[in-house]
Design an enzyme around this catalytic site. Structure first.
Site, PDB file in Angstrom:
ATOM      1  CG  HIS A 156       2.326  -8.677  -1.538  1.00 28.22           C
ATOM      2  ND1 HIS A 156       1.843  -7.433  -1.190  1.00 28.22           N
ATOM      3  CD2 HIS A 156       2.028  -8.840  -2.847  1.00 28.22           C
ATOM      4  CE1 HIS A 156       1.269  -6.873  -2.255  1.00 28.22           C
ATOM      5  NE2 HIS A 156       1.371  -7.709  -3.266  1.00 28.22           N
ATOM      6  CG  ASP A 175       2.235  -2.552   0.259  1.00 24.46           C
ATOM      7  OD1 ASP A 175       2.204  -3.454  -0.594  1.00 24.46           O
ATOM      8  OD2 ASP A 175       1.424  -1.594   0.267  1.00 24.46           O
ATOM      9  CB  ILE A 176       2.608   2.867  -0.144  1.00 23.68           C
ATOM     10  CG1 ILE A 176       2.621   4.350   0.193  1.00 23.68           C
ATOM     11  CG2 ILE A 176       1.404   2.500  -1.002  1.00 23.68           C
ATOM     12  CD1 ILE A 176       2.886   5.229  -1.022  1.00 23.68           C
ATOM     13  CG  HIS A 185       4.926  -6.849  -6.347  1.00 23.96           C
ATOM     14  ND1 HIS A 185       4.472  -6.492  -7.612  1.00 23.96           N
ATOM     15  CD2 HIS A 185       3.817  -6.966  -5.572  1.00 23.96           C
ATOM     16  CE1 HIS A 185       3.146  -6.390  -7.576  1.00 23.96           C
ATOM     17  NE2 HIS A 185       2.722  -6.680  -6.347  1.00 23.96           N
ATOM     18  CG  ASN A 241      -1.565 -10.537  -5.385  1.00 25.53           C
ATOM     19  OD1 ASN A 241      -1.863 -11.603  -4.851  1.00 25.53           O
ATOM     20  ND2 ASN A 241      -1.626  -9.394  -4.741  1.00 25.53           N
ATOM     21  N   GLY A 293      -5.317 -10.423  -9.081  1.00 32.20           N
ATOM     22  CA  GLY A 293      -5.291  -9.243  -8.219  1.00 32.20           C
ATOM     23  C   GLY A 293      -4.055  -8.393  -8.353  1.00 32.20           C
ATOM     24  CD  GLN A 294       1.249  -8.523 -11.555  1.00 32.33           C
ATOM     25  OE1 GLN A 294       0.929  -9.537 -12.175  1.00 32.33           O
ATOM     26  NE2 GLN A 294       2.460  -8.000 -11.608  1.00 32.33           N
TER      27      GLN A 294
HETATM   28  P1  AMP Z   1      -0.376  -6.107  -6.171  1.00 33.68           P
HETATM   29  O1  AMP Z   1      -1.853  -6.144  -6.047  1.00 33.68           O
HETATM   30  O2  AMP Z   1       0.287  -7.398  -5.758  1.00 33.68           O
HETATM   31  O3  AMP Z   1       0.101  -5.616  -7.525  1.00 33.68           O
HETATM   32  O4  AMP Z   1       0.087  -5.082  -5.069  1.00 33.68           O
HETATM   33  C1  AMP Z   1       0.786  -3.915  -5.308  1.00 33.68           C
HETATM   34  C2  AMP Z   1       1.183  -3.387  -3.970  1.00 33.68           C
HETATM   35  O5  AMP Z   1       2.074  -2.299  -4.177  1.00 33.68           O
HETATM   36  C3  AMP Z   1       0.022  -2.875  -3.114  1.00 33.68           C
HETATM   37  O6  AMP Z   1       0.012  -3.567  -1.867  1.00 33.68           O
HETATM   38  C4  AMP Z   1       0.328  -1.389  -2.950  1.00 33.68           C
HETATM   39  O7  AMP Z   1      -0.017  -0.907  -1.676  1.00 33.68           O
HETATM   40  C5  AMP Z   1       1.833  -1.346  -3.171  1.00 33.68           C
HETATM   41  N1  AMP Z   1       2.352  -0.082  -3.672  1.00 33.68           N
HETATM   42  C6  AMP Z   1       1.905   0.633  -4.741  1.00 33.68           C
HETATM   43  N2  AMP Z   1       2.648   1.736  -4.927  1.00 33.68           N
HETATM   44  C7  AMP Z   1       3.604   1.711  -3.959  1.00 33.68           C
HETATM   45  C8  AMP Z   1       4.677   2.585  -3.615  1.00 33.68           C
HETATM   46  N3  AMP Z   1       4.942   3.710  -4.294  1.00 33.68           N
HETATM   47  N4  AMP Z   1       5.448   2.265  -2.541  1.00 33.68           N
HETATM   48  C9  AMP Z   1       5.208   1.146  -1.843  1.00 33.68           C
HETATM   49  N5  AMP Z   1       4.219   0.282  -2.125  1.00 33.68           N
HETATM   50  C10 AMP Z   1       3.419   0.565  -3.166  1.00 33.68           C
END
Ligand code: AMP
Ligand code: ZN
Length: 106
Positions: free
Chosen positions: A101, A30-31, A99, A86, A92-93
């Site tokens: 986590h 995760d970024i 995906h 999420n 919270g998505q």
């Molecule tokens: P969600 O709230 O479950 O949709 O979380 C999306 C997750 O994707 C967040 O934790 C972000 O930090 C992560 N994210 C978004 N863009 C990227 C990316 N380019 N590379 C890695 N993680 C990402």
């Protein structure tokens, strides 16, 4: 889904710190990590969210969940880890490509 950031990561069109890849799944860090280790498991095939999955996605969902402990252990989380999916704006998505986590502290 040409404008989906996780489809682009799955296709190698934008960079990610991948921890695993096979024919159907990619995992990458995760970024914006919420813990020492925080990676995301995604299907290569686009599906918006868990709420958009059907019986046809049963094997894919099983593959994602079975990979979680294996990859978590490889990333130093053998003692345990958290998982989260999420779903929807109310859940919270933020990225609408399914995906899982996986995160935890070493
Ligand atoms: P969600 O709230 O479950 O949709 O979380 C999306 C997750 O994707 C967040 O934790 C972000 O930090 C992560 N994210 C978004 N863009 C990227 C990316 N380019 N590379 C890695 N993680 C990402
Ligand atoms: Zn996508």
């Amino acid at each position: 889904m040409s404008d989906c950031i996780f489809c682009k990561i799955a296709a190698g069109q934008i960079p990610a710190r991948k921890v695993y890849e096979d024919d159907a799944v990619v995992a990458f860090h995760d970024i914006n990590p919420a813990a020492d280790v925080h990676f995301l498991l995604i299907p290569k095939q686009h599906v918006d969210s868990l709420a958009h999955c059907t019986a046809e996605d049963e094997a894919m969902l099983g593959r994602l969940l079975l990979l979680a402990p294996k990859l978590a252990a490889e990333q130093g989380l053998a003692a345990g880890f958290k998982t989260g999916i999420n779903t929807g704006r109310g859940g919270g998505q933020e990225v609408f490509h399914l995906h899982v986590h996986v995160y935890g502290n070493r």
